[in-house]
Design a protein around this motif. Structure first.
Motif: not given
Length: 104
Positions: A44-45, A51-53, A57-60, A72-77
């Motif tokens: 649940m996002h 992850v936010k801490r 962001k809360r994204t994985v 960092m986050s975002e798979s491409a990055n």
């Protein structure tokens, strides 16, 4: 690769089970023979406080690399970062991650 101050892998990957974006990062880490610790997070996002801490962001996926101090986050990055930091070009500099042992 290298270990963190606590003796575990220096790279931590925050991920979800069966997430294709997370698996893309896993493949990049494995392609470069990097040791990493997986931390599976809440599906649940809104519950992904850990992850936010760490990333804001809360994204994985999200990674923390203690070798370079990068979070960092975002798979491409992340995949781009792994390639730039641990890929063939980085190995040509003596196998050190970017930022260690001189400017780039």
């Amino acid at each position: 690769m290298s270990q963190s101050a606590t003796g575990g892998p220096a790279i931590t990957l925050y991920r979800l089970q069966a997430c294709p974006y997370c698996e893309r990062v896993v493949r990049a880490l494995q392609d470069h023979d990097l040791d990493y610790a997986s931390r599976f997070v809440e599906p649940m996002h809104s519950d992904r406080d850990v992850v936010k801490r760490i990333s804001g962001k809360r994204t994985v996926p999200a990674i923390v690399d203690e070798n370079t101090g990068v979070t960092m986050s975002e798979s491409a990055n992340i995949v781009d970062y792994i390639e730039r930091t641990y890929g063939d070009e980085a190995r040509a500099d003596g196998g050190r991650p970017a930022g260690e042992g001189g400017e780039r």
